[in-house]
Motif scaffolding. Structure first.
Motif, PDB file in Angstrom:
ATOM      1  N   GLY A  58      -6.973  -5.267  -4.506  1.00 58.54           N
ATOM      2  CA  GLY A  58      -6.216  -5.678  -3.211  1.00 58.54           C
ATOM      3  C   GLY A  58      -6.247  -7.185  -2.837  1.00 58.54           C
ATOM      4  O   GLY A  58      -6.183  -7.669  -1.657  1.00 58.54           O
TER       5      GLY A  58
ATOM      6  N   VAL B 165       2.029  -0.298  -0.171  1.00 53.58           N
ATOM      7  CA  VAL B 165       2.332   0.491  -1.244  1.00 53.58           C
ATOM      8  C   VAL B 165       1.761  -0.059  -2.611  1.00 53.58           C
ATOM      9  O   VAL B 165       1.058   0.559  -3.510  1.00 53.58           O
ATOM     10  CB  VAL B 165       3.862   1.042  -1.669  1.00 53.58           C
ATOM     11  N   VAL B 166       1.674  -1.327  -2.699  1.00 49.47           N
ATOM     12  CA  VAL B 166       1.482  -2.003  -3.893  1.00 49.47           C
ATOM     13  C   VAL B 166       0.137  -2.470  -3.722  1.00 49.47           C
ATOM     14  O   VAL B 166      -0.487  -3.396  -4.649  1.00 49.47           O
ATOM     15  CB  VAL B 166       2.409  -2.993  -4.381  1.00 49.47           C
ATOM     16  N   ASN B 167      -0.592  -2.116  -2.667  1.00 48.61           N
ATOM     17  CA  ASN B 167      -1.926  -2.519  -2.699  1.00 48.61           C
ATOM     18  C   ASN B 167      -2.894  -1.985  -3.470  1.00 48.61           C
ATOM     19  O   ASN B 167      -3.040  -0.794  -3.501  1.00 48.61           O
ATOM     20  CB  ASN B 167      -2.579  -2.486  -1.087  1.00 48.61           C
ATOM     21  N   CYS B 168      -3.601  -2.906  -4.377  1.00 46.23           N
ATOM     22  CA  CYS B 168      -4.648  -2.170  -5.361  1.00 46.23           C
ATOM     23  C   CYS B 168      -5.402  -1.137  -4.925  1.00 46.23           C
ATOM     24  O   CYS B 168      -6.020  -0.218  -5.549  1.00 46.23           O
ATOM     25  CB  CYS B 168      -5.059  -3.078  -6.199  1.00 46.23           C
TER      26      CYS B 168
END
Lengths: 192, 197, 266, 336
Positions: free
Chosen positions: B22, B104-107
């Motif tokens: 993140g 959504v693309v937060n690891c």
């Protein structure tokens, strides 16, 4: 037309580099850049996924989402495409290059959440690129990521043998180096 | 209710400094404390929901399509929150609005789903989500303090006397994020190593 | 083979459920979001054109950056007594991180009456300064009266850009210039419409009612008054029915609504 | 009506996308199925998983495939403990003929006076192999430990740290004798040695005595005193360098006390004092066993039923008599 494409390509690689300029895709960037060969593997895998994702998401957006006014499905469908592509790439790499599969480890599935890949897809839509432009932009984005990853891996391999203070070893020195790389990349901004 | 699940995320296994997931939103958004808290709260909320759902459906998911299914769940959850917030709480959405699609693309979300939620019971997953979310927010706030004060000459929006006339803009831009992040991580390692020389 | 069907079926169900959920939320939230945006725009229009009570919309044909024909809908502001106060429009120049939606108010003589930034995605802390100090300084210069060259100082204009955010500043100025150009081009039409303040607005180029369809961006009215040179813009969206001219005290349809901050729309 | 079609089109689109990708993935999983022998999977799970390469195979997966397919003995993995090895051989149904005595890596160099005997100040790449390229290392003694930590970096178990005088310190518990450090050291100073043994010759230099004195205060000059004093002939002298045969050595410490250069040390007992045997007169029954066993004629007596006494001048403290005495009336005491 091609001049425009070339400029998109160059901008994507140098000026708006996904990692160093727009700070996207940091997790794999830091995670996999400790050795050059795994960095090359990761760079190629991400570029492949990006280009394919760029093309597929563009077609979904323009063939399905726009005509039927389903723009709200954009994020969902794009991320589904990317996740499936990554899973596909994971299987292919596992079969063909097992050593690379071992080297990339957990960072291969994490390409799915790699902000850069989804970033490219959404950017293509927001900038209203055509199919060819999207493909070129995605390729540029991928190569930009690959280029930054390679630079980082080269530097980090030298860092292994350099005298680094104890607390700075590992990730901290990587981030400081990434910061310096980002400043260097600002030099390209003059190119625009 | 073992509290270890809850507290580990906050400092010991801080998602950003220790597990290093993140980092993209952490660097991109931590330019002001308000942004940091906004992102932190939004991410915690999404993490809570997604961890719960994933730990509920984890048994029935065939392994071949594990990641696509999890990602669809997360994306649906995020988009629904985004839309409902935009509709029913326009003021909040105005400030938090741009962060939600970023989540959504937060690891961290998929990271915790993959590493934790698909192996543990829903209760533990919720605790883990809260811990990780708080840890994420705290880490983000720590980075944001430096970047906002040094780069923007403000603290939570209030101009800081000395710096406000010519702040060091580099701090706000990408390289500043990298530097502050690296130094904070070094400081944490230094602490974790028992303050060794 | 059946494994292929089996996995496919599973992912189909999950995606379908996801699709259903999102469609449901869209159905519930879209009208409210459009409403929220409209209110925000309404407030912005009043802010930008002080004293305006009633707005009339007029669509002008113009060309966008790439030269393709596009329509720009203007709102003509009239005060309580029906006096023409000026025009309001939304311009969306491409900034650093994407389009910057600016609500621009222009007085009849072309001077800037007010500017407000509706939404932008500039780099936080840098580009976002457009909404803070930069705007007030810009208004001072714009309201100074003498003819203002809306260019950044570097390009020989009167506006000093934000340090380290020249791209955003340039985009902002370009948006303003673009707005002024549109108003100058359509000057004849504006005068024509402004000349008949007393009567209820001409039934002719009425607007499309808010189409019930959940499409967040209702298509701009295809009909443009038969200006001699400008070809009417082709209807962009075949789906929406030709608008029956409805006369309402205050035309509810918003001009091309600004891009929802999340970046949907053309 | 329009809303229903919208919802329907959303579901249709997402469903179609889901199905298409589900099908592609399951097709790909068949086409690219990696046939993995389940036994290899169990082997990988039971191996330590450190991928240290001590066995010579590319990581544990490499070793597991070799064990299952090529019948490589399980013992090639030096890191496995006896218990883990038993479990693995049980799981795979293979014989378990692993080495019994656990080994540990030991640094055979004492290099005490770091600054006095330095040839030049080395500021190049912090790596022993690199430093050795520059005039054979920065120390006067060509066999001294270079001290730049290549071994520390090579150790996958974090068992090594650089101590003072830049000599590596090895944590016996963490060290799994995988041998990575032995290979990493350009001077071949680190040796794998029996874990229990504590007496070591801390020098690796085959140079002649006078040359060693010039370059180091604690180097072995090949004076052979230790060989003479060892009752168990556990010390072998090869080209001016003493070497301990660990199978014979009982760590009595006689050589440690005798060594004039302090090259031979006992781990954990930094200032080891020479010890002498003392007979507790009243308890002695005159069985003459101690007289017979003593190689240094340090026992006064020999006639049965008479009290025996130790000639402390000759006694080296090897402890042979102590072990032999049936009445346990001989004890070793350090003399100060």
């Amino acid at each position: 037309m091609s001049a425009d494409l070339f400029s998109i390509f160059i901008i994507a690689i140098f000026i708006e580099n996904f990692v160093l300029n727009q700070i996207l895709g940091i997790c794999p960037f830091v995670g996999v850049s400790n050795r050059v060969d795994s960095a090359v593997g990761m760079g190629l895998a991400v570029t492949f996924v990006m280009v394919l994702a760029g093309v597929v998401t563009w077609s979904i957006q323009n063939l399905f989402l726009a005509p039927f006014h389903l723009e709200y499905l954009q994020t969902l469908s794009f991320i589904l495409v990317i996740a499936s592509l990554v899973q596909f790439v994971e299987m292919v790499i596992r079969k063909t290059v097992p050593s690379l599969y071992q080297a990339l480890g957990v960072y291969l599935p994490l390409i799915t959440t790699n902000c850069a890949v989804l970033g490219v897809a959404l950017l293509n839509v927001r900038k209203g690129y055509g199919l060819v432009e999207s493909a070129v932009n995605s390729l540029g984005g991928g190569l930009g990521f690959f280029f930054a990853l390679l630079l980082m891996a080269g530097i980090r391999e030298r860092l292994e043998v350099a005298e680094v203070p104890v607390a700075m070893r590992g990730a901290p020195i990587t981030f400081i180096t990434a910061g310096l790389l980002a400043i260097a990349f600002y030099g390209f901004a003059g190119l625009a | 209710m073992n509290t270890k699940e809850l507290t580990k995320g906050i400092w010991a296994e801080n998602p950003i400094f220790v597990i290093m997931l993140g980092c993209c939103p952490a660097l991109a958004v931590s330019t002001s404390l308000a942004n940091a808290f906004g992102m932190g709260i939004a991410a915690t909320f999404v993490l809570l929901g997604s961890n719960l759902i994933i730990s509920l459906i984890r048994a029935s998911v065939p392994d071949k399509i594990r990641i696509p299914v999890y990602i669809v769940v997360i994306a649906t959850f995020v988009t629904m929150i985004d839309k409902f917030m935009a509709a029913f709480t326009p003021a909040l959405s105005a400030s938090l609005g741009i962060f939600i699609p970023l989540i959504v693309v937060n690891c961290i979300i998929l990271g915790r789903a993959e590493a934790f939620a698909n192996k543990n019971t829903p209760q533990d997953s919720i605790l883990d989500a809260i811990g990780m979310g708080l840890g994420f927010t705290i880490a983000l706030a720590m980075i944001a303090v430096f970047r906002e004060v040094l780069g923007d000459g403000k603290f939570f929006g209030i101009p800081v006397p000395l710096i406000k006339d010519d702040p060091c803009l580099l701090m706000i831009m990408a390289p500043g994020g990298f530097f502050v992040f690296g130094l904070l991580m070094a400081w944490k390692k230094h602490l974790a190593a028992g303050g060794a020389k | 083979m059946n494994d292929l069907i089996q996995t496919g079926k599973y992912l189909l169900i999950i995606s379908a459920i996801a699709g259903l959920l999102l469609a449901f939320t869209e159905m519930v939230t879209a009208p409210r979001i459009a409403e929220n945006n409209r209110l925000v725009l309404e407030k912005a229009r009043r802010e930008v054109l002080p004293g305006a009570e009633r707005f009339d919309t007029l669509d002008l044909a113009t060309t966008d950056d790439a030269g393709h024909p596009a329509t720009r809908s203007l709102s003509l502001g009239f005060d309580a007594q029906g006096k023409f106060l000026g025009t309001v429009q939304t311009v969306s120049p491409k900034g650093y991180g994407g389009p910057i939606d600016i609500v621009l108010g222009l007085k009849p003589d072309g001077a800037v009456s007010g500017v407000k930034i509706q939404s932008m995605r500039e780099t936080p802390g840098l580009g976002t300064k457009l909404a803070e100090g930069f705007l007030d300084k810009f208004l001072e210069v714009a309201r100074a009266g003498h003819p203002v060259k809306f260019f950044v100082k570097k390009d020989g204009g009167d506006i000093d850009a934000i340090t380290a955010a020249t791209i955003s500043s340039r985009a902002f100025c370009k948006g303003i210039r673009d707005g002024i150009k549109v108003v100058q081009e359509g000057q004849t039409l504006i005068q024509q419409r402004a000349a008949a303040p007393g009567a209820t607005p001409l039934p002719g180029p009425a607007t499309t009612p808010v189409a019930p369809s959940p499409a967040p961006a209702p298509a701009p009215a295809p009909v443009v008054p038969p200006a001699p040179s400008v070809p009417p813009a082709p209807p962009a969206d075949p789906e929406s029915p030709p608008p029956a001219p409805t006369v309402a005290p205050e035309p509810p349809a918003p001009p091309l609504p600004p891009a929802i901050p999340q970046g949907g729309g053309q | 009506m329009a809303t229903v079609t919208a919802i329907f089109s959303a579901i249709l689109l997402m469903g179609a996308l889901g199905f298409v990708f589900g099908a592609i993935l399951s097709y790909a999983s068949q086409k690219f199925a990696v046939t993995v022998d389940p036994r290899i999977e169990t082997a990988i799970s039971l191996l330590p998983g450190a991928n240290c390469g001590g066995c010579g195979f590319p990581g544990c997966a490499g070793l597991a495939t070799a064990i299952v397919e090529k019948g490589v003995p399980i013992a090639t993995c030096p890191v496995l403990t006896a218990a883990a090895r038993a479990k693995l051989s049980l799981a795979l149904g293979l014989a378990d003929a692993g080495p019994t005595t656990p080994l540990v890596a030991t640094v055979m160099c004492n290099g005490l006076p770091a600054e006095e005997y330095r040839k030049f100040e080395y500021t190049g790449i912090v790596d022993c192999q690199a430093a050795v390229l520059v005039a054979n290392g920065p120390w006067l003694c060509p066999h001294r430990c270079v001290g730049l930590g290549s071994c520390v970096k090579a150790c996958p178990f974090g068992a090594m740290t650089l101590g003072e005088n830049r000599l590596p310190i090895i944590d016996k518990e963490k060290c799994t004798a995988c041998g990575k450090c032995v290979k990493a050291c350009p001077k071949a100073i680190i040796k794998l040695v029996d874990k229990e043994k504590t007496v070591h010759v801390k020098c690796n230099s085959p140079e002649k005595g006078p040359d060693v004195r010039k370059v180091c205060k604690v180097g072995c000059i090949g004076c052979q005193l230790c060989k003479k004093v060892c009752a168990y002939d556990a010390i072998i002298i090869e080209n001016n360098l003493a070497r301990i045969d660990y199978s014979k050595c009982v760590q009595c410490g006689a050589c440690v006390a005798k060594c004039p250069q302090k090259t031979i040390i006992m781990q954990g007992v930094p200032d080891f004092k020479a010890r002498k045997a003392f007979i507790d007169e009243p308890a002695c029954v005159g069985c003459t066993l101690c007289f017979k066993v003593c190689k240094f004629q340090a026992v006064e007596g020999g006639t049965p039923k008479e009290k025996h006494r130790i000639i402390s001048a000759k006694c080296v403290g090897c402890g042979a008599c102590v072990a032999k005495c049936p009445k346990k009336c001989i004890i070793l005491k350090p003399i100060d």
